[in-house]
Design a protein around this motif. Structure first.
Motif, PDB file in Angstrom:
ATOM      1  N   ASP A   1       0.802  -1.252  -0.033  1.00  0.00           N
ATOM      2  CA  ASP A   1      -0.163   0.132   0.030  1.00  0.00           C
ATOM      3  C   ASP A   1       0.361   1.456  -0.031  1.00  0.00           C
ATOM      4  O   ASP A   1       0.526   2.205  -0.781  1.00  0.00           O
TER       5      ASP A   1
ATOM      6  N   ARG B   1       2.443   1.565  -2.971  1.00  0.00           N
ATOM      7  CA  ARG B   1       1.262   2.363  -4.481  1.00  0.00           C
ATOM      8  C   ARG B   1       1.504   3.447  -4.708  1.00  0.00           C
ATOM      9  O   ARG B   1       1.066   4.002  -4.936  1.00  0.00           O
TER      10      ARG B   1
ATOM     11  N   SER C   1       7.625   0.401  -7.938  1.00  0.00           N
ATOM     12  CA  SER C   1       6.339   0.169  -7.898  1.00  0.00           C
ATOM     13  C   SER C   1       5.797  -1.019  -7.462  1.00  0.00           C
ATOM     14  O   SER C   1       4.482  -1.581  -6.466  1.00  0.00           O
TER      15      SER C   1
ATOM     16  N   ILE D   1       3.443  -6.356  -8.691  1.00  0.00           N
ATOM     17  CA  ILE D   1       2.046  -5.326  -9.772  1.00  0.00           C
ATOM     18  C   ILE D   1       1.907  -6.707 -10.111  1.00  0.00           C
ATOM     19  O   ILE D   1       0.980  -6.268 -11.191  1.00  0.00           O
TER      20      ILE D   1
ATOM     21  N   SER E   1      -1.561  -5.558 -11.752  1.00  0.00           N
ATOM     22  CA  SER E   1      -2.535  -3.859 -11.082  1.00  0.00           C
ATOM     23  C   SER E   1      -2.090  -2.899 -12.528  1.00  0.00           C
ATOM     24  O   SER E   1      -1.125  -2.813 -13.413  1.00  0.00           O
TER      25      SER E   1
ATOM     26  N   ARG F   1      -1.423  -0.184 -11.886  1.00  0.00           N
ATOM     27  CA  ARG F   1      -0.576   0.966 -12.164  1.00  0.00           C
ATOM     28  C   ARG F   1       0.576   0.588 -12.975  1.00  0.00           C
ATOM     29  O   ARG F   1       1.673   1.456 -13.351  1.00  0.00           O
TER      30      ARG F   1
END
Lengths: 80, 561
Positions: free
Chosen positions: B362, B365, B454, B457, B477, B479
């Motif tokens: 988290d 992220r 990152s 992911i 993800s 992202r």
């Protein structure tokens, strides 16, 4: 607090725990609650009346509303 | 009969004073009646001590969290034989350690064995609570068991010792033990019920709330900015605690969004002048300041932050705004901030927020998103963006057999909606099983470029079936999307998997979902390469992987490195 006020409050506690209205006619009716309800009734009465039941309150033998009212009255009398 | 979402949000606000009370009253909690849809939650309870002291209030706390709990309570069983043959949504194992005459380390080993045995029966979450007279040995046991059962997947140990420590002597009551068959007092039972209902069970059942949208006037301070001015709105100790709670969630990786009907100039000036505020403007991942309705503001923030609007918690002192947002965004979480003392307590307990800890994923992220929002790393949909990729200095790290990342692999499987090929929604226990199966391969994929890290992911799960590598799920993800890296990530994992397991063909499991168009679109790019039986030659992925050889740094790491 009068006896009838105590009884009304006891029935209100039972109504909350059993999730149904408890009428005056049920006062001497046995078998209204099971052992799971009993734990919630015990603690609910303690909260509602700001009392603590003890070993000498004969909790095992309280089978109807009349018995509960008498136990609360004794405990309130003992607290005063 | 259920009310609509607006009415339900108001009804839930009506529950707050009871469920978030400093010392919740059993009667007040039992008197609560739900007016919103609930999901059935069958819970199988295995125990050697009384649980009936807390199951009724626990059911109400779970109702606030959206569940209708049905308890199947087993007999008292010190041996934890798990004799009942139910199909629960989760197991709750509740144990009085004092009943066992063995040293703590031996008990830990024995209980780990019992939990491993239970794990063989199903892959649903298992939640364990231990009652121990000695707080220190209880805390030791909880830590030891959490570590010992980590690789089993999906086993969560409740921090009951924390409650014992906080309540001190008032945790226990010999007075009522004969009736309740439990050493706990009423007060302890209510705290345990609340923590089970708001934190320990929801944290294994619900996805974590990803963002908090917070109002200004009356929520973060007393007063109205537009009327009182920036120096006259009041910051009290209670509001400071609200701000501190929100700030700490931000530090733990929950995205913070400021949404207020004010002018931007006023808000900027407020945060400039008020050094007594705990929150700073820089704590917020996004600000939606203006006169648009709150639902639209949240939807705009969701789009910017690339998360679903229902992954938000709205904190607002205006019940009308709350009702309007609840009506416009189905499934959004809401907290009526009518009283800062209650709000601060509610933020510490809110289901979906409390009990998840500050996960590295988290936090990564949040940082990664901050880079994306600055526009420094532009998206590319240019198929010849080789210079772009090279300039980013991308490193893709694949961890084969990611035993330390069971939680993250599970999280990716259940949370990714857009680039998720199979929507298999693997539980933690299922991931753990696949990690220990010789015919399966599980990969966790981390991504870094010159701008940011990152973190993990993507998760890819495969198994061998004859000469075919079956790709049970690819979850990436969102992202990580927008950099044209999907092929490099997927091809690297599939080629490695296939060679390792002796596969010559690859079969993708692709399911249609309401939001996984990006995954289906990617799978469609392989249509021309499919063989008559629908499988794909390994050479297709080898060729795709080769394209990235000089553009992306692909490394393999061992789990735990």
């Amino acid at each position: 607090m009068t006896s009838s006020e105590i009884e009304a409050k006891v029935r209100a506690v039972l109504g909350t725990v059993l999730d149904r209205p408890i009428t005056e006619a049920a006062s001497s009716e046995a078998g209204l609650w099971d052992s799971l309800d009993w734990i919630n009734i015990l603690f609910g009465l303690e909260e509602a009346f700001a009392i603590e039941f003890g070993e000498n309150d004969g909790l095992d033998n309280l089978l109807d509303i009349d018995g509960l009212v008498a136990a609360v009255e004794r405990r309130l009398g003992a607290s005063n | 009969m259920h009310d609509g979402p607006a009415e339900s949000s108001v009804a839930r606000a009506g529950w707050q004073s009871a469920v978030f009370a400093a010392e919740p009253s059993r009667l007040a909690v039992l008197a609560l009646q739900p007016a919103w849809p609930l999901r059935p939650l069958p819970i199988s309870v295995h125990r050697n001590t009384g649980v009936e002291i807390f199951t009724a209030p626990l059911a109400k706390f779970l109702t606030y969290a959206g569940f209708s709990a049905e308890f199947d309570i087993g007999d008292y069983d010190d041996s934890l034989s798990f004799a009942s043959a139910t199909d629960p949504a989760l197991d709750l194992i509740w144990v009085d350690v004092a009943r066992y005459a063995m040293p703590t380390a031996d008990f830990s080993q024995w209980l780990t064995g019992r939990l491993a045995a239970r794990r063989q029966a199903h892959t649903k979450p298992i939640v364990v609570g231990l009652l121990d007279r000695d707080t220190k040995s209880a805390a030791y046991l909880e830590t030891a068991l959490a570590e010992a059962t980590r690789t089993l997947g999906g086993i969560s140990i409740c921090e009951v010792s924390r409650v014992v420590g906080e309540l001190g002597p008032s945790f226990r009551s010999e007075r009522t033990g004969a009736v309740t068959a439990s050493p706990m007092s009423n007060r302890a039972a209510m705290e345990i019920a609340r923590l089970l209902g708001f934190e320990w069970l929801p944290s294994v059942l619900l996805p974590r709330i990803k963002a908090i949208a917070v109002d200004l006037d009356g929520t973060l301070y007393r007063g109205v900015l537009g009327e009182d001015g920036p120096t006259e709105v009041a910051m009290t100790a209670d509001f400071a605690l609200v701000q501190e709670r929100i700030r700490s969630y931000g530090a733990a990786g929950v995205l913070l969004v400021l949404t207020s009907k004010n002018t931007s100039a006023d808000v900027d000036r407020l945060f400039e002048l008020r050094s007594d505020f705990v929150l700073r403007l820089s704590d917020f991942a996004d600000t939606q300041i203006g006169w648009t309705d709150k639902a639209t503001s949240i939807q705009r923030a969701a789009e910017r932050l690339r998360i679903a609007p229902d992954a938000f918690l709205l904190v607002d002192d205006n019940i009308g705004e709350i009702a309007a947002v609840a009506a416009a965004i189905p499934g959004i979480n809401v907290l009526f901030a009518g009283d800062p003392v209650e709000t601060a307590r509610a933020l510490a307990l809110y289901p979906g927020l409390a009990g998840y800890g500050a996960t590295q994923a988290d936090q990564v992220r949040a940082k990664d998103l901050a880079v994306a929002l600055t526009g420094v790393r532009p998206k590319t949909d240019d198929s010849s963006g080789t210079d772009y990729l090279r300039s980013l200095g991308v490193r893709v790290s694949l961890v084969e057999h990611p035993i330390d990342q069971i939680g993250r692999v599970h999280e990716l499987s259940i949370k990714t909606n857009q680039f998720n090929t199979a929507l298999a929604r693997f539980s933690e226990a299922e991931v753990a099983r696949r990690l220990s199966a010789s015919d399966c391969r599980v990969f966790a994929v981390a991504l870094k470029d010159r701008l940011s890290d990152s973190g993990v992911i993507a998760a890819i799960q495969t198994r061998i079936d004859g000469l075919e590598l079956v790709v049970d799920e690819i979850a990436i993800s969102c992202r990580a999307l927008g950099r044209g890296l999907e092929d490099s990530i997927i091809s690297a994992a599939l080629v490695r998997s296939a060679r390792d397991l002796g596969a010559t063909r690859i079969r993708l499991v692709v399911r249609d979902g309401p939001r996984n168009e990006p995954a289906r679109d990617w799978a469609a790019t392989l249509s021309a390469d499919r063989l008559a039986d629908g499988s794909l030659p390994l050479a297709v992925f080898e060729a795709r992987l080769a394209r990235f050889r000089d553009l992306v740094d692909i490394v393999w790491t061992e789990s735990g490195a």
